[in-house]
Each structure stands twice: as structure tokens, then as C-alpha cells.
Design a protein around this motif. Structure first.
Motif, PDB file in Angstrom:
ATOM      1  N   ALA A 145       0.928  -1.198  -0.280  1.00 11.32           N
ATOM      2  CA  ALA A 145      -0.156  -0.167  -0.006  1.00 11.32           C
ATOM      3  C   ALA A 145       0.734   1.343   0.053  1.00 11.32           C
ATOM      4  N   VAL A 146       1.845   1.103   0.773  1.00 11.67           N
ATOM      5  CA  VAL A 146       2.723   2.526   0.874  1.00 11.67           C
ATOM      6  C   VAL A 146       3.447   2.694  -0.892  1.00 11.67           C
ATOM      7  N   VAL A 147       3.777   1.294  -1.373  1.00 13.04           N
ATOM      8  CA  VAL A 147       4.752   1.603  -2.611  1.00 13.04           C
ATOM      9  C   VAL A 147       3.753   2.049  -3.618  1.00 13.04           C
ATOM     10  N   GLN A 148       2.431   1.661  -3.463  1.00 13.21           N
ATOM     11  CA  GLN A 148       1.374   1.995  -4.528  1.00 13.21           C
ATOM     12  C   GLN A 148       1.257   3.508  -4.207  1.00 13.21           C
ATOM     13  N   ALA A 149       1.075   3.937  -3.026  1.00 10.74           N
ATOM     14  CA  ALA A 149       0.902   5.257  -2.974  1.00 10.74           C
ATOM     15  C   ALA A 149       2.058   6.193  -3.159  1.00 10.74           C
ATOM     16  N   ASN A 150       3.263   5.783  -3.151  1.00 11.42           N
ATOM     17  CA  ASN A 150       4.467   6.440  -3.594  1.00 11.42           C
ATOM     18  C   ASN A 150       4.827   6.312  -5.224  1.00 11.42           C
ATOM     19  N   ALA A 151       4.700   5.215  -5.663  1.00 11.56           N
ATOM     20  CA  ALA A 151       5.119   5.014  -6.957  1.00 11.56           C
ATOM     21  C   ALA A 151       4.191   4.922  -7.957  1.00 11.56           C
ATOM     22  N   GLY A 152       3.226   4.530  -7.437  1.00 12.67           N
ATOM     23  CA  GLY A 152       1.934   4.227  -8.412  1.00 12.67           C
ATOM     24  C   GLY A 152       0.941   5.583  -8.500  1.00 12.67           C
ATOM     25  N   GLU A 153       0.910   6.366  -7.183  1.00  8.91           N
ATOM     26  CA  GLU A 153       0.118   7.419  -7.430  1.00  8.91           C
ATOM     27  C   GLU A 153       0.883   8.709  -7.251  1.00  8.91           C
ATOM     28  N   GLY A 154       2.226   8.630  -6.761  1.00  6.64           N
ATOM     29  CA  GLY A 154       2.876   9.820  -6.753  1.00  6.64           C
ATOM     30  C   GLY A 154       2.561  10.521  -5.469  1.00  6.64           C
ATOM     31  N   ARG A 155       2.089   9.900  -4.430  1.00  7.31           N
ATOM     32  CA  ARG A 155       1.596  10.588  -3.191  1.00  7.31           C
ATOM     33  C   ARG A 155       2.338  10.010  -2.025  1.00  7.31           C
ATOM     34  N   PRO A 156       2.182  10.509  -0.718  1.00 13.71           N
ATOM     35  CA  PRO A 156       2.747  10.181   0.160  1.00 13.71           C
ATOM     36  C   PRO A 156       1.611   9.251   0.907  1.00 13.71           C
ATOM     37  N   ALA A 157       2.022   8.469   1.863  1.00  7.71           N
ATOM     38  CA  ALA A 157       0.973   7.541   2.525  1.00  7.71           C
ATOM     39  C   ALA A 157       0.841   8.201   3.819  1.00  7.71           C
ATOM     40  N   MET A 158      -0.454   7.753   4.499  1.00  5.15           N
ATOM     41  CA  MET A 158      -0.747   8.178   6.000  1.00  5.15           C
ATOM     42  C   MET A 158      -1.102   6.774   6.481  1.00  5.15           C
TER      43      MET A 158
END
Length: 279
Positions: free
Chosen positions: A206-219
Motif C-alpha cells: 500500500a505504501v509503495v502503491q501510494a508513492n510509486a503508483g500514485e506519486g503521493r505520500p502514505a498516511m
């Protein structure tokens, strides 16, 4: 990319899972473990070089002001979790306004720092509370992390955006929902009890998807009581609540340490300032 690490500071007896079996008037008579548990979290963050946001109950700040000062002195953000973990949809707008004001005063008095962030108890800002974000904006909060874009028996706003957004057309207030993971076709929170109970690889994805997939930080979020395997057991609680609350407490600290070391983490207030440009 730096992600937001957040801690919901409440004692073991203040959780939503036990609200039907432990009365608020009994809280002062119960063993408080929140200060010792939060100090353990502070030590873990110091060990891993982590900065975080501590969404803290005003009830805790009033009784343990030294803890709030230690959080602030360690370089972490002090933010509000409301006064005593009452869910937002149980309030009227005026009652909610009074609750967040009371909590903020206690936190600022204890910590000596400004409080600009808020997280609703049990992620209880949802479709039933269309007025809640307006109250937060009126009372000077800059951001909220109060929405869980999932379906759950205790909380959830499945139609909410999964990324930071502006809930009000006339305000710069940012709502930053918690990061979720897909498990067996269902969206679940990537932190808290789901992180504790499920394989760590699920949150990792989920963290990797937020960062790499969506270009956004995870919460990400968790609670200090989740690293306390020795906390009292509440025998009268429903079986589902007991499983959710007590399962794998002994494994939590190790899982957290691994997660902290695998990614970059920071305070929500610092990250949300950058995200505001995209919301």
C-alpha cells in the motif's frame, strides 16, 4: 518520498471497541498505561530517526501534560484527537465545536505549541457529518485526517477520495484520509489493527502503491496500546472486539520497527503543506 507517520494517543480503555462495556465515568479508576506506552513509542521513533504526528486526546493532555511536552520537545507534531474519544456523528455542530476547542486548549497549554491538525475518534467524519469540516475550518484547524475511505462496521466513508482533498469550496482546509490496502477485493486501512493482524507485506504494498503508483505520500497510523501485550483484558467485551483489540499485540513493535526502517517518515503538518498545492 516522505510519508506521514501518525499515532492516535488514547488509553487501552478509551477505544471504540470497549465503549459499550466500559463507562466513561469509570475511566479515572482504571489503570492508566498511555504515558508509559507512548514513551515506548517515542523511544522507538528516536531509535529509527522518525518524526511523527501524535493525535492526542485532550483528556490525556489534561492528566499527563508532561507527556505532551516530551512529544513536542522530541520534535514531533502535537495534534488533536478530540476530548474523550466521542465520535463526531454523536455531536451537534455546536457540541463538536466545543469538543475540539476544549481539546485544543488542553494540548496547547501542555505542549506549548500550536495545534493545527485534527483526527476524529474512530474516523467518524463521514457522510453523516457534512458540517464537521466547516467547524474545523472555523476554529482554525489547517488539516484533518479523519476519513477512512472504506466500508467497516465501526466507521467508513467509502465514497470519499482516497487522497488529500479540499472538502470545502471556500476554505484551504485539507482532509487527508488514511491510506488503504486491497485485501480479497475489499479496501481496508493499511494501519492500526489491520496492520497488526495481517501480513506486513500488505501495508508495504500500500505504501509503495501510494508513492510509486500514485506519486503521493502514505498516511499510516497506530495506537500506543497496540505495543502493550501486558494490558488488562476486558472479559465482558464482544468476542469480535476482543479479537481485534488483543490479537498479535506482542508482534506489533517488531513490525513497526521494520516498517519505519523501510520508508521515510515525517510529520503530517509538514507533508500536508506540500500536498495542499495538489489538492
Amino acid at each position: 518520498m516522505r510519508n506521514a507517520m501518525s499515532v492516535d494517543v488514547e488509553d487501552w480503555f478509551q477505544v471504540g471497541a470497549f465503549e459499550t462495556v466500559i463507562a466513561r465515568e469509570d475511566w479515572p479508576r482504571l489503570e492508566s498505561r498511555v504515558e508509559a506506552n507512548t514513551d515506548r513509542v517515542l523511544a522507538l521513533f528516536a531509535e529509527t530517526g522518525t518524526r511523527a504526528t501524535f493525535f492526542t486526546l485532550g483528556w490525556v493532555a489534561e492528566r499527563a501534560p508532561g507527556l505532551i511536552r516530551r512529544i513536542a520537545d522530541a520534535g514531533h507534531e502535537v495534534a488533536s484527537h478530540g476530548w474523550d474519544h466521542q465520535r463526531v456523528f454523536t455531536f451537534t455542530p455546536d457540541q463538536f465545536r466545543a469538543d475540539v476547542a476544549r481539546a485544543r486548549t488542553a494540548l496547547e497549554d501542555a505542549g506549548g505549541v500550536a495545534v493545527t491538525g485534527y483526527r476524529a475518534p474512530s474516523f467518524s467524519i463521514d457522510a453523516r457529518t457534512p458540517w464537521a469540516h466547516a467547524v474545523l475550518a472555523e476554529t482554525g484547524y489547517l488539516y484533518s485526517s479523519s476519513v477512512a475511505p472504506v466500508r467497516h462496521d465501526h466507521y467508513g466513508w467509502p465514497d470519499a477520495p482516497p487522497h488529500p482533498f479540499r472538502p470545502l469550496a471556500d476554505s484551504d482546509l485539507i482532509e487527508w484520509p488514511i491510506t488503504t490496502a486491497r485485501v480479497l477485493g475489499r479496501q481496508v486501512p493499511a494501519g492500526g489493527g489491520f496492520f497488526r493482524l495481517l501480513p506486513g507485506a500488505i501495508t508495504e504494498r500500500a505504501v509503495v502503491q501510494a508513492n510509486a503508483g500514485e506519486g503521493r505520500p502514505a498516511m499510516f497510523y497506530f495506537h500506543p496500546w497496540e505495543i502493550d501485550a501486558g494490558q488488562p483484558r476486558v472479559a465482558g467485551a464482544p468476542m469480535r472486539s476482543r479479537v481485534r483489540h488483543y490479537a498479535r499485540l506482542g508482534a506489533m513493535e517488531g513490525k513497526l520497527r521494520r516498517l519505519l526502517r523501510r520508508h521515510r517518515w515525517g510529520r503530517a503538518d509538514a507533508i500536508v503543506a506540500a500536498e495542499a498545492q495538489r489538492a
